[in-house]
Design an enzyme around this catalytic site. Structure first.
Site, PDB file in Angstrom:
ATOM      1  N   PRO A 280       0.923  -1.148  -0.272  1.00 25.74           N
ATOM      2  CG  PRO A 280       0.157  -1.040   2.214  1.00 25.74           C
ATOM      3  CD  PRO A 280       0.563  -1.843   1.134  1.00 25.74           C
ATOM      4  CB  CYS A 362       4.472  30.397 -17.801  1.00 26.45           C
ATOM      5  SG  CYS A 362       4.938  31.761 -17.071  1.00 26.45           S
TER       6      CYS A 362
HETATM    7  N1  LLP Z   1       3.186  -1.657  -5.818  1.00 26.50           N
HETATM    8  C1  LLP Z   1       3.868  -1.446  -7.121  1.00 26.50           C
HETATM    9  C2  LLP Z   1       4.484  -2.338  -8.530  1.00 26.50           C
HETATM   10  C3  LLP Z   1       2.978   0.070  -7.533  1.00 26.50           C
HETATM   11  O1  LLP Z   1       3.523   0.113  -9.300  1.00 26.50           O
HETATM   12  C4  LLP Z   1       2.636   0.878  -7.056  1.00 26.50           C
HETATM   13  C5  LLP Z   1       2.096   2.908  -7.862  1.00 26.50           C
HETATM   14  C6  LLP Z   1       1.848   0.707  -5.804  1.00 26.50           C
HETATM   15  C7  LLP Z   1       2.807  -0.794  -5.195  1.00 26.50           C
HETATM   16  C8  LLP Z   1       1.489   1.792  -4.789  1.00 26.50           C
HETATM   17  O2  LLP Z   1       0.558   2.230  -5.472  1.00 26.50           O
HETATM   18  P1  LLP Z   1      -1.022   2.428  -3.858  1.00 26.50           P
HETATM   19  O3  LLP Z   1      -1.177   1.447  -2.803  1.00 26.50           O
HETATM   20  O4  LLP Z   1      -0.329   4.114  -3.404  1.00 26.50           O
HETATM   21  O5  LLP Z   1      -2.110   2.740  -4.894  1.00 26.50           O
HETATM   22  N2  LLP Z   1       1.309   8.936  -9.768  1.00 26.50           N
HETATM   23  C9  LLP Z   1       0.021   8.278  -9.766  1.00 26.50           C
HETATM   24  C10 LLP Z   1      -0.142   6.690  -8.571  1.00 26.50           C
HETATM   25  C11 LLP Z   1       0.827   5.716  -9.196  1.00 26.50           C
HETATM   26  C12 LLP Z   1       0.592   4.546  -9.000  1.00 26.50           C
HETATM   27  C13 LLP Z   1       2.457   3.861  -9.173  1.00 26.50           C
HETATM   28  N3  LLP Z   1       2.210   2.823  -8.968  1.00 26.50           N
HETATM   29  C14 LLP Z   1      -1.131   9.381  -8.709  1.00 26.50           C
HETATM   30  O6  LLP Z   1      -0.681  10.214  -8.313  1.00 26.50           O
HETATM   31  O7  LLP Z   1      -2.110   8.560  -8.908  1.00 26.50           O
END
Ligand code: LLP
Length: 432
Positions: A280, A362
């Protein structure tokens, strides 16, 4: 939900008025709540407790080493996707044995770094990477544990840019081919304890900001069927890393508690007798932080009213990249305008003004909100941009030669700068 609340007409993070922090450190400014980080971590740990999961906080979400330290102290391992993230995790006192390492493009240097550190689980994303990691581990005389990241081809119903478990994305190995990869590798796999890769696990990560359980259930069902098949063929399978993706409330009450994901998955996970990992990020950090900005100018545009603030898309790019919604509200809104505790529906509130909240950069994409109803504000008032603990500072840049904001961690009635505001000298420090 989190430890940001309005008391006596002003916004508090835990027991500190956020205005007090901004008075001493200026804006833009990131403010994080330690109690919220820990509460969200514990929600996940409690929900999945029956399978005693390894919880690997995703470093990319918010990798400040002080945030990592808080979570390592609570028992977390880390999900890393680069040598730099592994470095951060270790700098924060993280145990490499509790780290999992994903990513489609690991370099040889990064693989060597991770093998040398004794990484807990290599999440391998292609056949080419599998043979490369195996060869490097053999050369180094080290045995390592690996999982194959499988692309289960499920739609998590989230933004296209953060969907990762569908066939057309670059992630993982196609489910139909994965069995063949395991079987072929089993023939060349080193004996237990010998140097080289021991490929005994499956990894999935189907996307981010997921607010339904069905995509997880479908993905897990698919990979458990494969694991059963491989076990029947005599292969040892002992790990299942479910990835991250658990969504949070940005705008509405659609997100689910960790317990809902766990309730749907636990029967299958328990029956599988696999060691479970989860990764997470957003669930832990998203609502544990906010970005404070100062109102610089009010401006009547051709057709709209603009509130121009001193934070920009370089500080928080999510609205521009994903059309992300971040709740925005003054930190001292006045008695008439105290928002509901869960910061959801303010549509019934009289006297709000509909404005665009924009930054100084900008580009027309430099906005935090379009056509948003907020209380009337004046120059010099501060706004809080909520849900900015995840993928916010982490994705910031110095675009337009803007030094990055400071980051602060609140703990009860005290706060501490955990990253200094950058200076003009920092902007050119690496330039020759
Ligand atoms: N594990 C892997 C292999 C991942 O690629 C990611 C996130 C996570 C875990 C964690 O995911 P989460 O639990 O946070 O959903 N920049 C984007 C989100 C990109 C997520 C990339 N991978 C945003 O601001 O929404």
């Amino acid at each position: 939900m989190d430890h940001f609340s309005y008391r006596n007409g002003e916004l508090f993070c835990e027991d500190v008025a956020v205005e007090r922090i901004a008075d001493s450190l200026g804006t833009p400014l990131y403010v994080y709540s330690k109690a919220t980080l820990l509460a969200h971590y514990r929600q996940l740990a409690d929900a999945f407790a029956p399978v005693k999961p390894l919880i690997c906080y995703s470093v990319k979400t918010n990798g400040n080493i002080n945030v990592l330290r808080v979570l390592a102290g609570a028992g977390a391992g880390f999900d890393v996707v680069s040598g730099g993230e592994l470095f951060r995790a270790q700098a924060a006192g993280g145990d490499p044995d509790k780290c999992v390492y994903a990513g489609v493009g690991k370099t040889d240097a990064e693989i060597r770094q991770a093998v040398a550190a004794g990484i807990g689980l290599f999440n391998v994303e292609s056949e080419a990477e599998l043979s490369n990691v195996d060869a490097i581990a053999r050369q180094m005389g080290k045995g390592i544990r690996g999982a194959l990241r499988i692309n289960p081809d499920v739609d998590p119903h989230t933004h296209a840019h953060i969907t990762t478990g569908k066939k057309e994305t670059k992630f993982g190995i196609d489910l139909d081919r994965a069995g063949g990869v395991f079987r072929a590798f089993a023939k060349v796999q080193a004996a237990d304890g010998a140097p080289g890769m021991h490929l005994t696990g499956v990894h999935i990560h189907i996307g981010s900001q997921i607010t339904e359980v069905e995509p997880y259930v479908e993905a897990v069902r698919k990979v458990l069927a494969l694991i059963d098949e491989l076990r029947r063929d005599g292969l040892t399978m002992d790990w299942l890393d479910l990835g991250g993706g658990f969504g949070i409330n940005y705008e509405n009450r659609h997100a689910l508690p960790a317990s809902a994901f766990a309730a749907a998955l636990l029967p299958m996970l328990l029956a599988s007798k696999l060691q479970i990992a989860i990764e997470p990020g957003r669930y832990i950090a998203g609502n544990a932080g906010l970005l404070m900005a100062n109102v610089l100018y009010l401006k009547a545009g051709g057709t709209k009213k603009f509130v121009i603030v001193d934070a920009g898309m370089n500080d928080l790019i999510r609205p521009m990249l994903y059309d992300a919604f971040h709740f925005i509200w003054p930190t001292r809104p006045g008695a008439k305008f105290i928002p509901p505790a869960d910061r959801t529906d303010v549509s019934g509130m009289a006297g709000l003004e509909t404005v665009d909240v924009v930054g100084p950069i900008c580009e027309s994409g430099d906005f935090f909100a379009h056509a948003r109803a907020i209380p009337p504000v004046q120059r010099g008032q501060r706004l809080a941009i909520f849900s900015a603990g995840a993928y916010s500072f982490a994705m910031s840049s110095q675009y337009n030669a803007r030094p990055r904001p400071a980051e602060v961690l609140v703990d009860g009635a005290t706060f501490r700068v955990i990253r200094k505001r950058e200076t003009y000298d920092d902007l050119i420090a690496l330039e020759k």
